[in-house]
Design a protein around this motif. Structure first.
Motif, PDB file in Angstrom:
ATOM      1  N   ILE A   1      14.415 -12.019 -16.184  1.00 27.34           N
ATOM      2  CA  ILE A   1      15.372 -11.046 -15.557  1.00 27.34           C
ATOM      3  C   ILE A   1      16.714 -11.446 -15.954  1.00 27.34           C
ATOM      4  O   ILE A   1      17.076 -12.572 -15.547  1.00 27.34           O
ATOM      5  N   ARG A   2      17.341 -10.466 -16.498  1.00 28.29           N
ATOM      6  CA  ARG A   2      18.635 -10.563 -17.172  1.00 28.29           C
ATOM      7  C   ARG A   2      19.960 -10.220 -16.175  1.00 28.29           C
ATOM      8  O   ARG A   2      20.749 -10.763 -16.081  1.00 28.29           O
ATOM      9  N   ASP A   3      19.494  -8.930 -15.597  1.00 31.36           N
ATOM     10  CA  ASP A   3      20.429  -8.561 -14.765  1.00 31.36           C
ATOM     11  C   ASP A   3      19.682  -7.962 -13.446  1.00 31.36           C
ATOM     12  O   ASP A   3      19.139  -6.805 -13.314  1.00 31.36           O
ATOM     13  N   ARG A   4      19.748  -8.927 -12.542  1.00 29.61           N
ATOM     14  CA  ARG A   4      18.876  -8.494 -11.075  1.00 29.61           C
ATOM     15  C   ARG A   4      19.325  -7.236 -10.401  1.00 29.61           C
ATOM     16  O   ARG A   4      18.459  -6.584  -9.753  1.00 29.61           O
ATOM     17  N   SER A   5      20.449  -6.856 -10.604  1.00 29.50           N
ATOM     18  CA  SER A   5      21.256  -5.752  -9.884  1.00 29.50           C
ATOM     19  C   SER A   5      20.579  -4.490 -10.406  1.00 29.50           C
ATOM     20  O   SER A   5      20.186  -3.334  -9.575  1.00 29.50           O
ATOM     21  N   ARG A   6      20.264  -4.376 -11.751  1.00 24.20           N
ATOM     22  CA  ARG A   6      19.521  -3.222 -12.354  1.00 24.20           C
ATOM     23  C   ARG A   6      18.068  -3.137 -11.977  1.00 24.20           C
ATOM     24  O   ARG A   6      17.479  -1.985 -11.839  1.00 24.20           O
ATOM     25  N   VAL A   7      17.341  -4.613 -12.077  1.00 20.84           N
ATOM     26  CA  VAL A   7      15.809  -4.414 -11.471  1.00 20.84           C
ATOM     27  C   VAL A   7      15.866  -4.112 -10.102  1.00 20.84           C
ATOM     28  O   VAL A   7      15.030  -3.105  -9.667  1.00 20.84           O
ATOM     29  N   GLU A   8      16.652  -4.357  -9.163  1.00 21.12           N
ATOM     30  CA  GLU A   8      16.796  -3.988  -7.711  1.00 21.12           C
ATOM     31  C   GLU A   8      17.004  -2.599  -7.786  1.00 21.12           C
ATOM     32  O   GLU A   8      16.356  -1.806  -6.750  1.00 21.12           O
ATOM     33  N   GLN A   9      18.106  -1.923  -8.426  1.00 16.13           N
ATOM     34  CA  GLN A   9      18.303  -0.411  -8.555  1.00 16.13           C
ATOM     35  C   GLN A   9      16.867   0.252  -8.968  1.00 16.13           C
ATOM     36  O   GLN A   9      16.326   1.139  -8.209  1.00 16.13           O
ATOM     37  N   ALA A  10      16.228  -0.354  -9.764  1.00 11.77           N
ATOM     38  CA  ALA A  10      15.011   0.493 -10.402  1.00 11.77           C
ATOM     39  C   ALA A  10      14.005   0.354  -9.146  1.00 11.77           C
ATOM     40  O   ALA A  10      13.154   1.224  -8.795  1.00 11.77           O
ATOM     41  N   ALA A  11      13.824  -0.703  -8.391  1.00 11.99           N
ATOM     42  CA  ALA A  11      12.845  -0.990  -7.439  1.00 11.99           C
ATOM     43  C   ALA A  11      13.037  -0.137  -6.148  1.00 11.99           C
ATOM     44  O   ALA A  11      12.473   0.614  -5.312  1.00 11.99           O
TER      45      ALA A  11
ATOM     46  N   LEU B   1       0.991  -1.105  -0.152  1.00 16.21           N
ATOM     47  CA  LEU B   1       0.116  -0.040  -0.171  1.00 16.21           C
ATOM     48  C   LEU B   1       0.929   1.282   0.089  1.00 16.21           C
ATOM     49  O   LEU B   1       0.545   2.036  -0.513  1.00 16.21           O
ATOM     50  N   LEU B   2       1.953   1.250   0.624  1.00 19.37           N
ATOM     51  CA  LEU B   2       2.854   2.380   0.721  1.00 19.37           C
ATOM     52  C   LEU B   2       3.381   2.646  -0.767  1.00 19.37           C
ATOM     53  O   LEU B   2       3.452   3.584  -1.128  1.00 19.37           O
ATOM     54  N   SER B   3       3.868   1.521  -1.098  1.00 17.67           N
ATOM     55  CA  SER B   3       4.351   1.863  -2.535  1.00 17.67           C
ATOM     56  C   SER B   3       3.273   2.002  -3.604  1.00 17.67           C
ATOM     57  O   SER B   3       3.622   3.022  -4.742  1.00 17.67           O
ATOM     58  N   ALA B   4       2.130   1.606  -3.359  1.00 19.16           N
ATOM     59  CA  ALA B   4       0.821   1.920  -4.397  1.00 19.16           C
ATOM     60  C   ALA B   4       0.886   3.607  -4.179  1.00 19.16           C
ATOM     61  O   ALA B   4       0.605   4.203  -5.301  1.00 19.16           O
ATOM     62  N   GLY B   5       0.914   4.204  -3.269  1.00 21.64           N
ATOM     63  CA  GLY B   5       0.979   5.644  -2.943  1.00 21.64           C
ATOM     64  C   GLY B   5       2.110   6.407  -3.146  1.00 21.64           C
ATOM     65  O   GLY B   5       1.939   7.620  -3.366  1.00 21.64           O
ATOM     66  N   ALA B   6       3.340   6.012  -3.168  1.00 19.90           N
ATOM     67  CA  ALA B   6       4.324   6.794  -3.028  1.00 19.90           C
ATOM     68  C   ALA B   6       5.323   6.430  -4.313  1.00 19.90           C
ATOM     69  O   ALA B   6       6.325   7.043  -4.118  1.00 19.90           O
ATOM     70  N   ALA B   7       5.352   5.330  -4.881  1.00 21.68           N
ATOM     71  CA  ALA B   7       6.330   4.789  -5.695  1.00 21.68           C
ATOM     72  C   ALA B   7       6.036   5.116  -7.209  1.00 21.68           C
ATOM     73  O   ALA B   7       4.671   5.157  -7.433  1.00 21.68           O
ATOM     74  N   SER B   8       6.744   5.152  -8.230  1.00 22.85           N
ATOM     75  CA  SER B   8       6.538   5.251  -9.619  1.00 22.85           C
ATOM     76  C   SER B   8       5.972   3.766 -10.076  1.00 22.85           C
ATOM     77  O   SER B   8       6.239   3.024  -9.569  1.00 22.85           O
ATOM     78  N   ILE B   9       5.418   3.972 -11.342  1.00 21.85           N
ATOM     79  CA  ILE B   9       4.951   2.805 -11.756  1.00 21.85           C
ATOM     80  C   ILE B   9       6.397   1.861 -12.212  1.00 21.85           C
ATOM     81  O   ILE B   9       6.195   0.562 -12.018  1.00 21.85           O
ATOM     82  N   GLU B  10       7.139   2.363 -12.493  1.00 21.92           N
ATOM     83  CA  GLU B  10       8.734   1.672 -12.928  1.00 21.92           C
ATOM     84  C   GLU B  10       9.111   0.940 -11.641  1.00 21.92           C
ATOM     85  O   GLU B  10       9.283  -0.139 -11.739  1.00 21.92           O
ATOM     86  N   GLN B  11       8.874   1.473 -10.475  1.00 16.61           N
ATOM     87  CA  GLN B  11       9.479   1.238  -9.392  1.00 16.61           C
ATOM     88  C   GLN B  11       8.543  -0.071  -8.818  1.00 16.61           C
ATOM     89  O   GLN B  11       9.255  -1.368  -8.311  1.00 16.61           O
ATOM     90  N   ARG B  12       7.315   0.011  -8.995  1.00 12.59           N
ATOM     91  CA  ARG B  12       6.360  -0.965  -8.611  1.00 12.59           C
ATOM     92  C   ARG B  12       6.457  -2.243  -9.442  1.00 12.59           C
ATOM     93  O   ARG B  12       6.399  -3.282  -9.051  1.00 12.59           O
ATOM     94  N   VAL B  13       6.714  -1.939 -10.671  1.00 11.82           N
ATOM     95  CA  VAL B  13       6.946  -3.011 -11.899  1.00 11.82           C
ATOM     96  C   VAL B  13       8.209  -3.832 -11.377  1.00 11.82           C
ATOM     97  O   VAL B  13       8.109  -5.010 -11.255  1.00 11.82           O
ATOM     98  N   ALA B  14       9.356  -3.003 -11.182  1.00 10.92           N
ATOM     99  CA  ALA B  14      10.189  -3.785 -10.812  1.00 10.92           C
ATOM    100  C   ALA B  14      10.235  -4.583  -9.380  1.00 10.92           C
ATOM    101  O   ALA B  14      10.844  -5.645  -9.251  1.00 10.92           O
ATOM    102  N   ARG B  15       9.544  -3.903  -8.317  1.00  6.37           N
ATOM    103  CA  ARG B  15       9.257  -4.619  -7.130  1.00  6.37           C
ATOM    104  C   ARG B  15       8.618  -5.918  -7.696  1.00  6.37           C
ATOM    105  O   ARG B  15       9.099  -6.942  -6.675  1.00  6.37           O
ATOM    106  N   LEU B  16       7.682  -5.784  -8.381  1.00  2.23           N
ATOM    107  CA  LEU B  16       6.538  -7.025  -8.771  1.00  2.23           C
ATOM    108  C   LEU B  16       7.391  -8.177  -9.408  1.00  2.23           C
ATOM    109  O   LEU B  16       7.186  -9.327  -8.866  1.00  2.23           O
ATOM    110  N   LEU B  17       8.212  -7.784 -10.033  1.00  2.00           N
ATOM    111  CA  LEU B  17       8.925  -8.906 -10.851  1.00  2.00           C
ATOM    112  C   LEU B  17      10.112  -9.482 -10.039  1.00  2.00           C
ATOM    113  O   LEU B  17      10.310 -10.644 -10.018  1.00  2.00           O
ATOM    114  N   LEU B  18      10.676  -8.739  -9.101  1.00  2.00           N
ATOM    115  CA  LEU B  18      11.580  -9.459  -7.985  1.00  2.00           C
ATOM    116  C   LEU B  18      10.903 -10.291  -7.344  1.00  2.00           C
ATOM    117  O   LEU B  18      11.216 -11.391  -6.903  1.00  2.00           O
ATOM    118  N   MET B  19       9.715  -9.904  -6.816  1.00  2.00           N
ATOM    119  CA  MET B  19       8.866 -10.598  -5.657  1.00  2.00           C
ATOM    120  C   MET B  19       8.510 -11.852  -6.565  1.00  2.00           C
ATOM    121  O   MET B  19       8.656 -13.251  -6.147  1.00  2.00           O
TER     122      MET B  19
END
Length: 378
Positions: free
Chosen positions: A325-335, A258-276
């Motif tokens: 996911i090809r480069d996890r570090s880049r996705v983590e950085q985006a999240a 819920l915090l991410s839905a209200g405060a994070a960008s779509i790119e950050q939320r997509v990255a978070r979802l992919l990592l999870m």
């Protein structure tokens, strides 16, 4: 739904109404019923003249017991379950591993047990679920006979908001999402895979699921009736504490979503979802953009644009129905701080990483203090 193999099931039960209900439940699930019969003599006759590959046995048959028949079934390698109104304390040691249902019971639960088989069946790794693997061995051994293996099919809803929690699910593979019920936005507030369970609110006396549970990635789970699970769990403070700690982590995941839905960008939320998702199924994720947009409660075009950005940065490769996911570090950085805190708390409290073997975070684990000092990135 349980993976039910068509079987011919012998029913030995001296109560006419229970036998009729059980036979009806078995036929509904695709089984052929042999009998029912009310005594051992008739059961032995059927066993000699009919094809039988599973059985349901009432322990007390008038003044007789069913144990000699159970011994014969064991010798032949035929699976069976007990039904009794006297509790499992009367069962001889040689049958201690046999599932036992105490009357009154739901005929459907017993039918599924004999058709699906116990979780310890060959090919089913009960340790694939991290909560079960961390449970004290002696406590789990008491639960083992009561588990059945069920399929998780993408798009199916094992529970809807408000459904009674008459059983619990421990995923072995695949991913389920929890979201608000009908009339509310379908925002996914938590993901549950091999690291967790569905129905943990029963531990706090809440018998109805307040969220909708939807399968997002195909898999399997172990199912157990609440009436079999809770009484045995209450006698084990260690197992009870283990599952309460998981419920705490699940609450954190919900709050952070819920915090991410209200405060994070779509790119950050997509990255978070992919990592999870990757933590639960690996770096090859079978999911479509529509499903992701529903889980995040954003427009599909926003998900597509975010994936294009991540792909351009070399973090992922998106193809129809599959994201790698090809480069996890880049996705983590985006999240950013949108990912990692809940996972670190899980590992701290349960003593094991929630990720699949071989998947490791590439960045320093975040802390609660760091989150509140820094906040979510813009």
């Amino acid at each position: 739904m349980a993976k039910l193999t068509p079987r011919r099931v012998l029913v030995v039960e001296d109560d006419y109404y229970i036998a009729a209900d059980l036979a009806a439940a078995l036929r509904t699930l695709g089984a052929e019923v042999v009998g029912p019969v009310p005594d051992r003599v008739a059961a032995n006759r059927l066993l000699e003249n009919e094809v039988v590959n599973a059985a349901v046995l009432d322990i007390k048959l008038g003044g007789d017991t069913v144990y000699p028949l159970a011994t014969e079934l064991q010798t032949r390698g035929i699976q069976f379950v007990f039904a009794t109104g006297y509790g499992d304390t009367i069962i001889p040691a040689q049958f201690r591993g046999v599932p036992c249902f105490e009357k009154p019971m739901r005929p459907t639960d017993l039918a599924r047990a004999v058709l699906s088989g116990p979780a310890a069946s060959p090919g089913v790794d009960v340790n694939a679920n991290l909560l079960l693997s961390r449970m004290p061995e002696e406590e789990f051994d008491r639960l083992r006979p009561h588990f059945t293996c069920v399929e998780l099919r993408r798009g199916a809803a094992p529970f809807d908001a408000g459904d009674k929690l008459d059983h619990l699910l421990f995923p072995l593979s695949g991913v389920c999402s929890l979201s608000f019920g009908a009339g509310a936005p379908e925002l996914s507030t938590a993901l549950v895979g091999h690291e967790g369970m569905i129905g943990a609110s029963l531990l706090m006396g809440v018998s109805r699921l307040p969220m909708r549970c939807t399968v997002q990635v195909d898999g399997e789970a172990l199912s157990i009736a609440a009436e079999q699970f809770l009484p045995r769990l209450r006698s084990s403070p260690r197992a009870w504490t283990l599952l309460l700690r998981y419920q705490h982590v699940l609450h954190m995941q919900t709050a952070y979503a819920l915090l991410s839905a209200g405060a994070a960008s779509i790119e950050q939320r997509v990255a978070r979802l992919l990592l999870m998702l990757a933590d639960r199924v690996g770096d090859e994720i079978s999911i479509i953009h529509d499903a992701m947009s529903t889980m995040l409660h954003v427009r599909r075009a926003g998900v597509t644009q975010a994936l294009h950005i991540l792909e351009g940065e070399g973090g992922v490769r998106a193809r129809r129905g599959k994201i790698t996911i090809r480069d996890r570090s880049r996705v983590e950085q985006a999240a950013g701080l949108g990912y990692g805190l809940v996972e670190a708390e899980y590992e701290r409290l349960l003593g094991v990483s929630p990720r699949l073997p071989g998947i490791e975070p590439s960045m320093t684990k975040p802390s609660l203090r760091g989150m509140f000092q820094t906040g979510l990135p813009n």
